[in-house]
Design an enzyme around this catalytic site. Structure first.
Site, PDB file in Angstrom:
ATOM      1  N   VAL A 117      47.209  45.513  47.285  1.00 12.34           N
ATOM      2  CA  VAL A 117      46.180  46.540  47.075  1.00 12.34           C
ATOM      3  C   VAL A 117      45.194  46.696  48.230  1.00 12.34           C
ATOM      4  O   VAL A 117      44.397  47.624  48.230  1.00 12.34           O
ATOM      5  CB  VAL A 117      45.368  46.322  45.770  1.00 12.34           C
ATOM      6  N   TYR A 123      45.320  31.225  43.190  1.00 17.56           N
ATOM      7  CA  TYR A 123      45.866  32.588  43.266  1.00 17.56           C
ATOM      8  C   TYR A 123      44.911  33.504  44.042  1.00 17.56           C
ATOM      9  O   TYR A 123      45.345  34.240  44.939  1.00 17.56           O
ATOM     10  CB  TYR A 123      46.133  33.114  41.845  1.00 17.56           C
ATOM     11  N   TYR A 163      56.874  46.798  41.947  1.00 13.76           N
ATOM     12  CA  TYR A 163      56.484  46.938  40.536  1.00 13.76           C
ATOM     13  C   TYR A 163      57.259  48.047  39.830  1.00 13.76           C
ATOM     14  O   TYR A 163      58.473  48.118  39.946  1.00 13.76           O
ATOM     15  CB  TYR A 163      54.964  47.172  40.418  1.00 13.76           C
ATOM     16  N   SER A 180      48.618  41.086  47.116  1.00 15.14           N
ATOM     17  CA  SER A 180      49.937  40.773  46.527  1.00 15.14           C
ATOM     18  C   SER A 180      51.049  40.593  47.551  1.00 15.14           C
ATOM     19  O   SER A 180      52.144  40.154  47.166  1.00 15.14           O
ATOM     20  CB  SER A 180      50.336  41.857  45.528  1.00 15.14           C
ATOM     21  N   LYS A 192      52.547  37.159  47.357  1.00 19.38           N
ATOM     22  CA  LYS A 192      53.331  36.630  46.230  1.00 19.38           C
ATOM     23  C   LYS A 192      54.735  36.120  46.607  1.00 19.38           C
ATOM     24  O   LYS A 192      55.164  35.079  46.109  1.00 19.38           O
ATOM     25  CB  LYS A 192      53.420  37.677  45.117  1.00 19.38           C
TER      26      LYS A 192
HETATM   27  O1  DON Z   1      45.511  40.148  41.254  1.00 19.81           O
HETATM   28  C1  DON Z   1      45.044  41.136  41.800  1.00 19.81           C
HETATM   29  O2  DON Z   1      44.650  42.060  41.128  1.00 19.81           O
HETATM   30  C2  DON Z   1      44.971  41.218  43.315  1.00 19.81           C
HETATM   31  N1  DON Z   1      44.447  40.064  43.908  1.00 19.81           N
HETATM   32  C3  DON Z   1      46.287  41.517  43.929  1.00 19.81           C
HETATM   33  C4  DON Z   1      46.925  42.757  43.344  1.00 19.81           C
HETATM   34  C5  DON Z   1      47.797  43.493  44.284  1.00 19.81           C
HETATM   35  O3  DON Z   1      47.693  43.397  45.483  1.00 19.81           O
HETATM   36  C6  DON Z   1      48.724  44.463  43.644  1.00 19.81           C
HETATM   37  N2  DON Z   1      49.568  45.122  44.606  1.00 19.81           N
HETATM   38  N3  DON Z   1      49.783  46.160  45.021  1.00 19.81           N
END
Ligand code: DON
Length: 303
Positions: free
Chosen positions: A255, A185, A237, A59, A62
């Site tokens: 993540v 994405y 978030y 993320s 983003k």
């Molecule tokens: O969409 C997802 O679940 C992951 N590719 C990215 C989520 C993410 O990194 C959330 N952040 N902390």
């Protein structure tokens, strides 16, 4: 820089959290990896720990795709599709999309970011992917690579994101190329960087869109403020309020265990440590940013 060494030693023994497991490849991360990097807008880099270790952006990508689509499609179009309000919900929440506005609240959560990916221009998938790679690479000051193993690992397990994309299609937020939008994405989430690269990308945002070392413009100055404001209100978030209070700079987590922060007009900061908490934030990353903000007086509200 002495403070980086001190922070590294202070938080090295932290054993809280564990790497993300819902994307199987991420579960394999070495929990001992830990790096802190500061890149100034003058091009100076201060680093400590495992700053050469590569990880997927997840993320932390983003804000950059948001900047790309803002620049390509303009503010009015993007605003008509994706809002600028925090949700108070988890990054992968679907409830507010279903219950309330029927459009993503903001581009920092999955629903907003999947919508944003769907607007990346190009006549076919490869061209869109190439455009995105070039855009991201300008922020890093070098060509970024996508890890296809991580990409596949996410793609084959992404039932929740796939549901979000279908709901976005149902509400007319994205077009019918649902799988292609999801692939873009997942590809952006699979860009590989090390902590120095991420700090340089942050420093480019701090420097109004110009890479501090290459001097190349990655994003128009007009849009860096949009990106930073969204990072500030929504980047962490459902803990964005606590982050604003305790750290006080625009930031984004991923993540894979990365967090980057931007001190406008001064520097970019990146921390990498794979164990995360229930909100998806690196635990050592949170601790380092809190200490660093206090000790270097970084909060934009304490000037
Ligand atoms: O969409 C997802 O679940 C992951 N590719 C990215 C989520 C993410 O990194 C959330 N952040 N902390």
């Amino acid at each position: 820089m002495k403070i980086l060494e001190e922070l590294y030693q202070r938080h090295l023994s932290c054993r809280e959290g564990h790497p993300a497991t819902y994307i199987p490849e991420l579960a394999k991360a070495n929990v001992n990896n830990f790096a802190i990097v500061i890149a100034t807008i003058d091009g100076e880099v201060f680093k400590v720990g495992d700053h050469d270790v590569q990880f997927s952006m997840q993320s932390t990508s983003k804000p950059f795709s948001y900047g790309m689509v803002l620049q390509e499609m303009g503010r009015d179009f993007v605003m008509s599709k994706v809002g600028v309000e925090p949700t108070g919900e988890a990054f992968n929440s679907i409830v507010e999309l279903e219950k309330n506005t029927h459009r993503p609240y903001n581009p920092m959560i999955n629903s907003g970011a999947i919508a944003i990916s769907s607007y990346i221009k190009g006549t076919h998938f490869q061209e869109r992917l190439q455009n995105m790679t070039e855009f991201f690479s300008q922020f890093a000051g070098q060509k970024l690579r996508i890890d296809d193993v991580i990409f596949e690992s996410e793609k084959t397990t992404a039932h929740r994101n796939r549901s979000i994309a279908h709901l976005l299609r149902h509400f007319g937020v994205i077009d019918g190329k649902i799988e292609e939008s999801l692939d873009l994405y997942f590809k952006q989430c699979s860009f590989m960087v090390n902590t120095v690269d991420l700090a340089m990308m942050a420093a480019t945002l701090a420097n109004k869109g110009v890479h501090p070392k290459t001097g190349g413009r990655a994003l128009s100055e007009d849009y860096t403020g949009d990106v930073l404001s969204l990072m500030f209100t929504c980047g962490m978030y459902d803990t964005s309020g606590k982050w604003a209070y305790s750290v006080g700079i625009p930031a984004k987590s991923g993540v894979s265990g990365a967090i980057f922060g931007v001190v406008p007009g001064k520097m970019g900061i990146a921390v990498y440590s794979p164990p995360i908490n229930e909100h998806g934030h690196s635990i050592r990353g949170l601790k380092v940013f809190q200490d660093l903000s206090r000790e270097l007086n970084l909060s934009i509200f304490r000037k």
